[in-house]
Design an enzyme around this catalytic site. Structure first.
Site, mmCIF file in Angstrom:
data_model
loop_
_atom_site.group_PDB
_atom_site.id
_atom_site.type_symbol
_atom_site.label_atom_id
_atom_site.label_comp_id
_atom_site.label_asym_id
_atom_site.label_seq_id
_atom_site.Cartn_x
_atom_site.Cartn_y
_atom_site.Cartn_z
ATOM 1 N N SER A 144 0.492 -1.271 0.110
ATOM 2 C CA SER A 144 -0.116 0.440 -0.011
ATOM 3 C C SER A 144 0.992 1.031 -0.455
ATOM 4 O O SER A 144 1.760 0.798 0.335
ATOM 5 C CB SER A 144 -0.856 0.132 1.316
ATOM 6 O OG SER A 144 -1.654 1.043 1.742
ATOM 7 N N TYR A 157 -1.347 -1.487 10.416
ATOM 8 C CA TYR A 157 -1.435 -2.023 9.104
ATOM 9 C C TYR A 157 -0.299 -0.732 8.482
ATOM 10 O O TYR A 157 0.131 -1.967 7.661
ATOM 11 C CB TYR A 157 -2.866 -0.894 8.458
ATOM 12 C CG TYR A 157 -3.365 -1.130 7.159
ATOM 13 C CD1 TYR A 157 -4.018 -1.839 6.462
ATOM 14 C CD2 TYR A 157 -3.068 0.418 5.969
ATOM 15 C CE1 TYR A 157 -3.755 -2.124 5.052
ATOM 16 C CE2 TYR A 157 -2.895 0.181 4.803
ATOM 17 C CZ TYR A 157 -3.382 -1.224 4.487
ATOM 18 O OH TYR A 157 -4.015 -1.630 3.048
ATOM 19 N N LYS A 161 2.441 -3.504 6.257
ATOM 20 C CA LYS A 161 2.541 -2.681 5.161
ATOM 21 C C LYS A 161 4.138 -2.219 4.617
ATOM 22 O O LYS A 161 4.881 -2.617 3.401
ATOM 23 C CB LYS A 161 1.813 -1.481 4.150
ATOM 24 C CG LYS A 161 0.651 -2.368 4.229
ATOM 25 C CD LYS A 161 0.344 -2.905 3.283
ATOM 26 C CE LYS A 161 -1.218 -3.694 3.173
ATOM 27 N NZ LYS A 161 -1.421 -4.880 2.346
HETATM 28 N N1 LIG Z 1 -8.970 -0.519 -1.490
HETATM 29 C C1 LIG Z 1 -7.949 -0.043 -0.985
HETATM 30 O O1 LIG Z 1 -7.681 1.605 -0.974
HETATM 31 C C2 LIG Z 1 -6.120 -0.577 -1.044
HETATM 32 C C3 LIG Z 1 -4.996 0.955 -0.870
HETATM 33 C C4 LIG Z 1 -4.081 -0.162 -0.402
HETATM 34 C C5 LIG Z 1 -3.971 -1.450 -0.325
HETATM 35 N N2 LIG Z 1 -4.758 -2.305 -0.192
HETATM 36 C C6 LIG Z 1 -4.699 -3.947 -0.401
HETATM 37 O O2 LIG Z 1 -5.341 -3.696 -1.103
HETATM 38 C C7 LIG Z 1 -5.332 -5.977 -0.357
HETATM 39 C C8 LIG Z 1 -6.579 -6.022 -0.866
HETATM 40 O O3 LIG Z 1 -7.727 -5.100 0.042
HETATM 41 P P1 LIG Z 1 -9.098 -4.197 -1.025
HETATM 42 O O4 LIG Z 1 -8.862 -3.253 -1.055
HETATM 43 O O5 LIG Z 1 -9.024 -5.386 -1.837
HETATM 44 O O6 LIG Z 1 -10.434 -5.389 0.087
HETATM 45 P P2 LIG Z 1 -10.791 -6.123 0.052
HETATM 46 O O7 LIG Z 1 -11.965 -6.131 1.088
HETATM 47 O O8 LIG Z 1 -12.507 -5.743 -1.264
HETATM 48 O O9 LIG Z 1 -10.378 -7.398 -0.208
HETATM 49 C C9 LIG Z 1 -9.205 -7.933 0.161
HETATM 50 C C10 LIG Z 1 -9.986 -9.082 0.091
HETATM 51 O O10 LIG Z 1 -9.559 -10.198 1.465
HETATM 52 C C11 LIG Z 1 -9.752 -11.767 1.823
HETATM 53 N N3 LIG Z 1 -9.430 -11.410 2.884
HETATM 54 C C12 LIG Z 1 -9.036 -10.813 4.417
HETATM 55 N N4 LIG Z 1 -8.894 -11.709 5.023
HETATM 56 C C13 LIG Z 1 -8.688 -12.721 4.700
HETATM 57 C C14 LIG Z 1 -8.032 -13.808 5.392
HETATM 58 N N5 LIG Z 1 -7.389 -13.878 6.667
HETATM 59 N N6 LIG Z 1 -7.483 -15.067 4.311
HETATM 60 C C15 LIG Z 1 -8.313 -14.925 3.340
HETATM 61 N N7 LIG Z 1 -8.671 -14.051 2.805
HETATM 62 C C16 LIG Z 1 -9.071 -12.960 3.273
HETATM 63 C C17 LIG Z 1 -11.228 -10.913 2.293
HETATM 64 O O11 LIG Z 1 -12.446 -11.761 2.136
HETATM 65 C C18 LIG Z 1 -11.271 -10.166 0.519
HETATM 66 O O12 LIG Z 1 -11.993 -11.004 -0.709
HETATM 67 C C19 LIG Z 1 -5.146 -5.479 0.888
HETATM 68 O O13 LIG Z 1 -4.083 -5.800 1.316
HETATM 69 C C20 LIG Z 1 -5.057 -4.439 1.274
HETATM 70 O O14 LIG Z 1 -4.585 -4.076 2.357
HETATM 71 C C21 LIG Z 1 -6.342 -1.756 -0.314
#
Ligand SMILES: NC(=O)c1ccc[n+]([C@@H]2O[C@H](COP(=O)([O-])OP(=O)(O)OC[C@H]3O[C@@H](n4cnc5c(N)ncnc54)[C@H](O)[C@@H]3O)[C@@H](O)[C@H]2O)c1
Length: 297
Positions: A144, A157, A161
């Protein structure tokens, strides 16, 4: 890696958001995709939708915070498709805010297990196999911009990261020493329109009732939710990741308007300055809203 058709990708957190976006981008490029997620209903829905679109996908319910589960995922993927060429260690949770000393150990444990240990488990379970089969392969770890910047009130978090960025940089250099057929990237987005703010749904033991929060915390949360809603489409992030693998580009930064903040933090370090809160693009609207709150709200 520049051939994708018929190759195999494993994506964790594939049932939602960025994971689903990557899975769809890989499938559109002709890859077979193993969809791994802890959330069974959402995983089933994603699998059905992708199969109905004619894609070759295989679902494995996986809790990435558990070593045995990630090992089992690797065995299952290899048994199903023979070889794995792309691994996306993507599953992640947001966790709650608050100061480091008031955040419970359970909270730290959960966020570190899902966001950081998962990546270590993934690399250990899949990279030896990738090196052994000898075909071009690539690992993408989702960090992230919170892995390049501090300042938010979400320390677990950010700690995880930063860990993912450090691990990925080491991984890239170590893989280069093996001849470079297997490579690595780290994905560092800012706002993407996903369900990350509803991470509570996957908290072990179920979602907890929200902690008492003051008006400022509620306003901040509402603002973040708005930024996410207006953020990038996860599928476009998936397409960017696919292109980065093709180009063997290590740092995948999807939000160029945030890079001056990274530069500012690094400049402070080099200039011997103490840490300071660097406000993200668009935060003027947040500051204006906070200024309107009653003093003791
Ligand atoms: N959305 C943003 O703005 C953003 C920004 C930077 C980084 N991220 C990162 O992107 C990645 C994906 O997140 P997202 O934003 O798509 O959120 P999201 O909640 O839509 O998707 C995350 C997925 O991870 C799954 N998950 C959670 N715990 C789990 C576990 N213990 N085992 C297996 N699966 C698990 C959830 O069920 C979900 O399907 C994460 O690592 C998040 O930190 C997101």
């Amino acid at each position: 890696m520049d051939e994708f058709a018929g190759r195999v990708a494993v994506v964790t957190g594939a049932a939602s958001g960025i994971g689903r976006g990557m899975a769809e981008a890989f499938a559109a490029a002709g890859m077979k995709v193993v969809l791994a997620d802890v959330e069974e209903g959402a995983l089933e829905a994603t699998t059905t939708a992708m199969r109905e679109a004619g894609k070759d996908v295989h679902a494995v319910v996986t809790d990435v915070g558990k070593h045995g589960a990630v090992e089992a995922l690797a065995k299952d993927a290899i048994a199903k498709y023979g070889k794995v060429h792309v691994l996306c260690n993507n599953a992640g949770v947001g966790g709650g805010g608050g100061s480091i000393w008031t955040t419970s150990l359970q909270e730290w444990q959960w966020v570190i297990d899902v966001n950081l240990w998962s990546v270590i488990y993934g690399v250990k379970a899949f990279v030896p196999h990738m090196l052994e089969h000898g075909e071009p392969a690539h690992v993408v770890n989702t960090a992230s911009l919170a892995g390049l910047l501090t300042g938010g009130d979400n320390s677990p978090y950010s700690v995880t990261k930063f860990g993912v960025v450090a691990l990925s940089e080491s991984l890239y250099m170590q893989l280069q020493r093996t001849g470079g057929k297997v490579s690595a990237s780290v994905l560092c987005p800012a706002w993407v329109n996903t369900k990350i703010m509803q991470s509570e749904r996957n908290r072990p033991g179920g979602a907890q009732p929200p902690k008492q929060s003051n008006a400022m915390v509620r306003e901040l949360r509402a603002w973040v939710e708005e930024q996410l809603r207006e953020g990038l489409d996860p599928r476009s992030v998936g397409d960017t990741v696919l292109q980065a693998i093709r180009d063997d580009r290590f740092y995948i930064l999807t939000h160029p308007d945030w890079t001056p903040m990274v530069e500012k933090r690094m400049r402070n370090i080099l200039d011997g300055k103490n840490p300071e809160l660097v406000m993200p693009p668009g935060s003027e609207s947040l500051l204006a809203r906070l200024a309107k709150l009653p003093q003791n709200g």
